[in-house]
Enzyme design. Structure first.
Site, mmCIF file in Angstrom:
data_model
loop_
_atom_site.group_PDB
_atom_site.id
_atom_site.type_symbol
_atom_site.label_atom_id
_atom_site.label_comp_id
_atom_site.label_asym_id
_atom_site.label_seq_id
_atom_site.Cartn_x
_atom_site.Cartn_y
_atom_site.Cartn_z
ATOM 1 N N ASP A 13 0.813 -1.227 0.000
ATOM 2 C CA ASP A 13 0.000 0.000 0.000
ATOM 3 C C ASP A 13 0.844 1.274 0.000
ATOM 4 O O ASP A 13 0.410 2.301 0.496
ATOM 5 C CB ASP A 13 -0.955 0.053 1.208
ATOM 6 C CG ASP A 13 -1.761 -1.214 1.342
ATOM 7 O OD1 ASP A 13 -2.254 -1.685 0.311
ATOM 8 O OD2 ASP A 13 -1.888 -1.731 2.470
ATOM 9 N N LYS A 16 2.381 2.097 -5.018
ATOM 10 C CA LYS A 16 3.023 1.517 -6.223
ATOM 11 C C LYS A 16 2.180 1.750 -7.453
ATOM 12 O O LYS A 16 2.697 2.004 -8.533
ATOM 13 C CB LYS A 16 3.221 0.001 -6.052
ATOM 14 C CG LYS A 16 4.251 -0.380 -5.040
ATOM 15 C CD LYS A 16 4.358 -1.892 -4.923
ATOM 16 C CE LYS A 16 3.095 -2.537 -4.414
ATOM 17 N NZ LYS A 16 2.744 -2.219 -3.041
ATOM 18 N N GLY A 40 -4.201 -4.175 -4.316
ATOM 19 C CA GLY A 40 -5.184 -3.152 -4.674
ATOM 20 C C GLY A 40 -4.430 -1.894 -5.025
ATOM 21 O O GLY A 40 -3.871 -1.246 -4.151
ATOM 22 N N HIS A 41 -4.332 -1.597 -6.299
ATOM 23 C CA HIS A 41 -3.575 -0.430 -6.733
ATOM 24 C C HIS A 41 -4.528 0.684 -7.130
ATOM 25 O O HIS A 41 -5.309 0.530 -8.055
ATOM 26 C CB HIS A 41 -2.670 -0.801 -7.920
ATOM 27 C CG HIS A 41 -1.538 -1.687 -7.517
ATOM 28 N ND1 HIS A 41 -0.715 -2.308 -8.405
ATOM 29 C CD2 HIS A 41 -1.097 -2.044 -6.290
ATOM 30 C CE1 HIS A 41 0.184 -3.015 -7.742
ATOM 31 N NE2 HIS A 41 -0.034 -2.876 -6.465
ATOM 32 N N GLN A 222 2.064 -5.990 -3.137
ATOM 33 C CA GLN A 222 2.423 -6.079 -1.720
ATOM 34 C C GLN A 222 3.731 -5.328 -1.432
ATOM 35 O O GLN A 222 4.033 -4.373 -2.119
ATOM 36 C CB GLN A 222 2.506 -7.553 -1.257
ATOM 37 C CG GLN A 222 1.155 -8.274 -1.257
ATOM 38 C CD GLN A 222 0.798 -8.889 -2.588
ATOM 39 O OE1 GLN A 222 1.629 -9.488 -3.231
ATOM 40 N NE2 GLN A 222 -0.432 -8.754 -2.993
HETATM 41 P P1 IMP Z 1 -2.736 -12.649 1.715
HETATM 42 O O1 IMP Z 1 -1.772 -12.096 0.704
HETATM 43 O O2 IMP Z 1 -4.166 -12.360 1.383
HETATM 44 O O3 IMP Z 1 -2.476 -14.082 2.022
HETATM 45 O O4 IMP Z 1 -2.466 -11.861 3.096
HETATM 46 C C1 IMP Z 1 -1.264 -12.019 3.829
HETATM 47 C C2 IMP Z 1 -0.806 -10.699 4.426
HETATM 48 O O5 IMP Z 1 -0.424 -9.831 3.378
HETATM 49 C C3 IMP Z 1 -1.877 -9.950 5.223
HETATM 50 O O6 IMP Z 1 -1.254 -9.247 6.280
HETATM 51 C C4 IMP Z 1 -2.445 -8.975 4.201
HETATM 52 O O7 IMP Z 1 -3.034 -7.857 4.820
HETATM 53 C C5 IMP Z 1 -1.177 -8.608 3.465
HETATM 54 N N1 IMP Z 1 -1.402 -8.152 2.088
HETATM 55 C C6 IMP Z 1 -1.684 -8.887 1.002
HETATM 56 N N2 IMP Z 1 -1.801 -8.121 -0.089
HETATM 57 C C7 IMP Z 1 -1.568 -6.859 0.314
HETATM 58 C C8 IMP Z 1 -1.507 -5.606 -0.379
HETATM 59 O O8 IMP Z 1 -1.667 -5.495 -1.592
HETATM 60 N N3 IMP Z 1 -1.243 -4.521 0.408
HETATM 61 C C9 IMP Z 1 -1.011 -4.616 1.738
HETATM 62 N N4 IMP Z 1 -1.050 -5.757 2.408
HETATM 63 C C10 IMP Z 1 -1.315 -6.875 1.707
#
Ligand code: IMP
Length: 427
Positions: A13, A16, A40-41, A222
């Protein structure tokens, strides 16, 4: 050859999407190489806001080739919905290529993601519940289903016949309803037909683009601190959002990676559980959260907020090969009397500059801060470094000094125009 990898250097977040969209205007190809619709961009231009989840940020420009590479896990239903949403808003003229080697996310992955989280109780990861972890687990377990299977009905059925009984056993053990093969098959075979025209050997496509001398932008999802290998395990995602993962996840030679741009906020945020040494609560956290609209794009959860952490940033720089930094949401810090940056941790009485692997140690570290004078001026209209108030300039210089990286871009608002570039770095 000109390639640039954009990585989140914190916990995701960082903005990017905005940087990628900005740089995409100069790129010939934009590539997403890991993760899926957990990302989520948010991209804003001409007063319109778009939230991309699995589609690369170059989609708005008809001249750009957008690649969803082999390292992604793609939810076919969500991807088609996202495309339909874009088309409904007039984005109809685009180039999209989906790797035949990417794995797909199916409804049982989402069901299992939710169930594991519930089962873990207060040890939950705080996932986005998009089935990302279970889909990558199936890939590693060699029971995953790939795009190449999805688009061939007989192959898809055979893959489901091999995998679904195992998944149903798991679901049953967790007390969840099982899935019927025909239900998944009949729905997803139709998605496969719609996705087929986009399917390509994207590794080959990228090789050809490199040979042509195209400008290729690799868009990370991420952040480095959520890396499965180097992040705050187990509070991480299930792929590697580092620069190092790009060659593998896009099927290109490591020597094709020239530069890595780390995106960081002028402060830090994190969603989900896990260690966060510089986390704030109270008034300042509230101010930053509201000004920075710090609520998840995917899950809408309020993000945890803290001061900039140069220890974590240095770690991200080292393991991800970051040579440039982009400082985002800089305007959010305006108006504060003072601003802090964590330059070291104290662990059991000793000053350390490295990021501990142990969660217990991370729970005990005491961040050491330097405190800098803030600035009261609104900086959302500045268009150069020189126009910034002196204290804001000093903040950027301090970030550079503490992170041993050059800040080549900063951002003072959501619009494309509110991006100030200090140097050419994508040539
Ligand atoms: P998952 O990727 O849904 O398995 O989540 C694992 C961890 O990564 C959690 O703490 C999510 O909140 C975090 N996470 C996954 N995708 C994002 C992103 O795009 N931005 C911020 N945190 C993310």
């Amino acid at each position: 050859m000109s390639t640039l990898v954009v990585v989140g250097s914190q916990w995701g977040d960082e903005g990017k999407g905005k940087v990628t969209d900005y740089l995409a205007q100069e790129a010939d190809v934009v590539v997403r190489s890991q993760g899926g619709n957990n990302a989520g961009h948010t991209i804003t231009f001409d007063g319109e806001k778009f939230a991309l989840r699995s589609i690369p940020s170059g989609i708005f420009n008809p001249n750009i080739k957008n690649v969803m590479a082999n390292g992604m896990v793609i939810n076919p239903k969500q991807m088609l919905e996202e495309l339909a949403g874009l088309e409904a808003r007039g984005i109809k003229n685009y180039q999209l290529f989906v790797s035949n080697r990417a794995h797909i996310v199916l409804p049982y992955h989402e069901a299992l993601d939710g169930a594991y989280e519930q089962f873990k109780g207060d040890k939950k990861i705080g996932t986005t519940k998009r089935g990302i972890g279970p889909a990558y687990a199936d890939k590693a377990n060699r029971i995953g289903i790939r795009i190449a299977d999805l688009v061939e009905p007989e192959q898809f059925k055979a893959a489901l016949q091999a995998t679904l009984p195992i998944k149903n056993m798991e679901l049953k053990m967790l007390g969840l309803p099982e899935f019927k093969l025909d239900d998944i098959y009949n729905e997803y075979v139709e998605y496969g037909k719609k996705i087929k025209p986009f399917v390509a050997d994207t590794s080959l496509l990228l090789e050809e683009e490199v040979e042509k001398g195209s400008k290729i932008l690799f868009e990370g999802a991420q952040g480095v601190m959520l890396c499965l290998d180097h992040g705050t395990y187990p509070y991480v995602t299930s792929s590697s959002p580092t620069g190092a993962s790009v060659p593998l996840n896009a099927g290109i030679a490591p020597r094709y990676i020239n530069n890595v741009l780390g995106i960081c906020k002028a402060y830090t945020t994190r969603v989900g559980e896990g260690p966060f040494p510089t986390e704030l609560d109270g008034e300042i956290a509230h101010t930053i959260r509201e000004r920075g609209h710090e609520y998840g794009t995917v899950t809408k959860r309020p993000r945890r907020v803290g001061w900039l952490d140069a220890v974590a940033l240095n770690y991200a720089r080292r393991i991800s090969g970051i040579n440039y930094l982009a400082l985002m949401l800089f305007d959010v810090l305006s108006g504060l009397d003072t601003v802090k940056i964590c330059y070291a941790y104290k662990l059991d009485g000793k000053i350390i500059n490295t990021y501990p692997a142990s969660l217990a140690e991370l729970g005990r570290v005491e961040p050491q801060f330097i405190e800098l004078p803030g600035w009261k001026e609104d900086i959302t209209h500045v268009s150069s470094f020189e126009e910034l108030p002196v204290n804001a300039q000093n903040y950027i210089r301090k970030v550079e000094e503490l992170t041993k990286s050059e800040v080549v871009l900063f951002s003072v608002g959501p619009d494309r125009k509110q991006t100030i570039r200090l140097k050419e770095f994508f040539k």
